[in-house]
Design an enzyme around this catalytic site. Sequence first.
Site, PDB file in Angstrom:
ATOM      1  N   ASP A   1      48.351  42.860  25.854  1.00 50.73           N
ATOM      2  CA  ASP A   1      47.780  44.190  25.614  1.00 50.73           C
ATOM      3  C   ASP A   1      48.475  45.252  26.459  1.00 50.73           C
ATOM      4  O   ASP A   1      47.840  45.901  27.273  1.00 50.73           O
ATOM      5  CB  ASP A   1      46.272  44.166  25.944  1.00 50.73           C
TER       6      ASP A   1
ATOM      7  N   ASP B   1      51.714  43.982  31.540  1.00 54.35           N
ATOM      8  CA  ASP B   1      52.146  43.156  30.404  1.00 54.35           C
ATOM      9  C   ASP B   1      53.607  43.490  30.061  1.00 54.35           C
ATOM     10  O   ASP B   1      54.410  42.585  29.806  1.00 54.35           O
ATOM     11  CB  ASP B   1      51.315  43.461  29.149  1.00 54.35           C
TER      12      ASP B   1
ATOM     13  N   ASN C   1      43.879  46.838  27.453  1.00 48.00           N
ATOM     14  CA  ASN C   1      44.093  47.970  28.364  1.00 48.00           C
ATOM     15  C   ASN C   1      43.982  49.310  27.643  1.00 48.00           C
ATOM     16  O   ASN C   1      43.456  50.287  28.183  1.00 48.00           O
ATOM     17  CB  ASN C   1      45.469  47.850  29.013  1.00 48.00           C
TER      18      ASN C   1
ATOM     19  N   THR D   1      48.338  37.350  28.184  1.00 49.51           N
ATOM     20  CA  THR D   1      48.158  38.249  29.327  1.00 49.51           C
ATOM     21  C   THR D   1      47.140  39.345  29.017  1.00 49.51           C
ATOM     22  O   THR D   1      47.200  40.437  29.584  1.00 49.51           O
ATOM     23  CB  THR D   1      49.519  38.876  29.746  1.00 49.51           C
TER      24      THR D   1
ATOM     25  N   PHE E   1      39.203  41.633  34.387  1.00 50.77           N
ATOM     26  CA  PHE E   1      39.251  42.446  33.168  1.00 50.77           C
ATOM     27  C   PHE E   1      39.459  41.624  31.893  1.00 50.77           C
ATOM     28  O   PHE E   1      38.739  41.805  30.903  1.00 50.77           O
ATOM     29  CB  PHE E   1      40.344  43.525  33.283  1.00 50.77           C
ATOM     30  N   ASN E   2      40.468  40.730  31.854  1.00 47.05           N
ATOM     31  CA  ASN E   2      40.771  40.016  30.600  1.00 47.05           C
ATOM     32  C   ASN E   2      39.618  39.100  30.182  1.00 47.05           C
ATOM     33  O   ASN E   2      39.390  38.895  28.994  1.00 47.05           O
ATOM     34  CB  ASN E   2      42.053  39.188  30.728  1.00 47.05           C
TER      35      ASN E   2
ATOM     36  N   HIS F   1      49.946  41.005  38.130  1.00 44.84           N
ATOM     37  CA  HIS F   1      49.111  40.016  37.445  1.00 44.84           C
ATOM     38  C   HIS F   1      49.893  39.295  36.332  1.00 44.84           C
ATOM     39  O   HIS F   1      50.111  38.089  36.389  1.00 44.84           O
ATOM     40  CB  HIS F   1      47.912  40.691  36.781  1.00 44.84           C
ATOM     41  N   ASP F   2      50.237  40.066  35.295  1.00 42.10           N
ATOM     42  CA  ASP F   2      50.835  39.446  34.107  1.00 42.10           C
ATOM     43  C   ASP F   2      52.234  38.888  34.383  1.00 42.10           C
ATOM     44  O   ASP F   2      52.566  37.804  33.872  1.00 42.10           O
ATOM     45  CB  ASP F   2      50.853  40.445  32.947  1.00 42.10           C
TER      46      ASP F   2
HETATM   47  C1  BDR Z   1      44.589  42.079  33.900  1.00 46.74           C
HETATM   48  O1  BDR Z   1      43.877  43.160  33.328  1.00 46.74           O
HETATM   49  C2  BDR Z   1      44.756  44.095  32.764  1.00 46.74           C
HETATM   50  O2  BDR Z   1      44.377  45.387  33.091  1.00 46.74           O
HETATM   51  C3  BDR Z   1      46.130  43.730  33.256  1.00 46.74           C
HETATM   52  O3  BDR Z   1      47.099  44.021  32.263  1.00 46.74           O
HETATM   53  C4  BDR Z   1      46.036  42.261  33.533  1.00 46.74           C
HETATM   54  O4  BDR Z   1      46.325  41.498  32.376  1.00 46.74           O
HETATM   55  C5  BDR Z   1      44.295  42.044  35.380  1.00 46.74           C
HETATM   56  O5  BDR Z   1      42.936  41.871  35.596  1.00 46.74           O
HETATM   57 CA    CA Z   2      47.320  42.480  30.419  1.00 50.85          CA
END
Ligand code: BDR
Ligand code: CA
Length: 312
Positions: free
Chosen positions: A12, A17, A42, A126, A167-168, A241-242
């Site tokens: 996303d 990402d 996102n 991701t 978040f994911n 993160h990703d």
């Molecule tokens: C994840 O949430 C999204 O905002 C980022 O792209 C990442 O995949 C981190 O919590």
């Molecule tokens: Ca992401």
Amino acid sequence: MPAPLPVILDGDPGLDDAIAWLLALASPEELDVLAITTVHGNVGLDLTTRNAGVTLALAGADVPVYAGAERPLLCAPLTAARVHGETGLPAADLPEPRRGPEAEHAVNFLVRAVRERPGEVTLVATGPLTNLALAFRLAPDLPGKVREVVWMGGSTGGGNRTPAAEFNALADPHAAHIVLTSGVPVRMYGLNVTMQAVATPERVGRLRGLGNRAGRVSADLLTFYAGVYRERYGLSGGALHDPLAVAAAIRPELCRTQPMNVQVEMQEGLNFGRTVCDVYGVTEQPANVEVAVEVDDEALFALLLERVGRLG
Ligand code: BDR
Ligand code: CA
């Protein structure tokens, strides 16, 4: 040298990402990127799909893009424009996508692509897991045919969007539940490791210093992100993160993992979207996820820098 791993990148974009996908697309010795599938997250699906095209143009790569789910399975859509900007890619000097998405829906594509190569395809996810969950429901044979799901999401500890949820996972807890309990092999890269992989100002400076467009755009994106991470999380820069999930698909040894039972909280309330990780095995339930518990963040950044440096 082993043949490159066939992967589908599902996500996303979203600025991390996009950086993760640059890393994947610059790593043809290890990864054979079959396609990109996009999902809500996102920013909205139209933007994540456009941003996939922008990222491919930035990498000079010709890979098909399939647009997927525009909303989660059951809950209300969630976005993260404050972290990723209104467009999802807050950077100057972005190229236009070279072509638009394919006509086929991402979920149909996932079913077709995995069935064509049973046991071979790794899904590097991701974002929210909506596309994967829909594919697994549409084709119940699929979890048995996917080589592995490598997912950035969840946490063994606290969350970044609520105190409990990452978040994911929060953006589609029901989808995460379907995937994590489907029997597919899953490796999970959660906040407990990704928050340790920080794009410090010195690291961002090194990306910019590469002198290529991909390095400058990555530096712009991480600079935008750093403000929120400093203010909200007290870190010296944005968390990678990703990129960590993609890096771990390339080099699994970057993280130590531990097999655990992981369940996703689907009851609305304080813990909605939490990945409940049985770190000490107290439930005696079988492990369903390899959970990353330690990261070599220096090695991750070195890999990212080297690979982004290969691009134009
Ligand atoms: C994840 O949430 C999204 O905002 C980022 O792209 C990442 O995949 C981190 O919590
Ligand atoms: Ca992401």
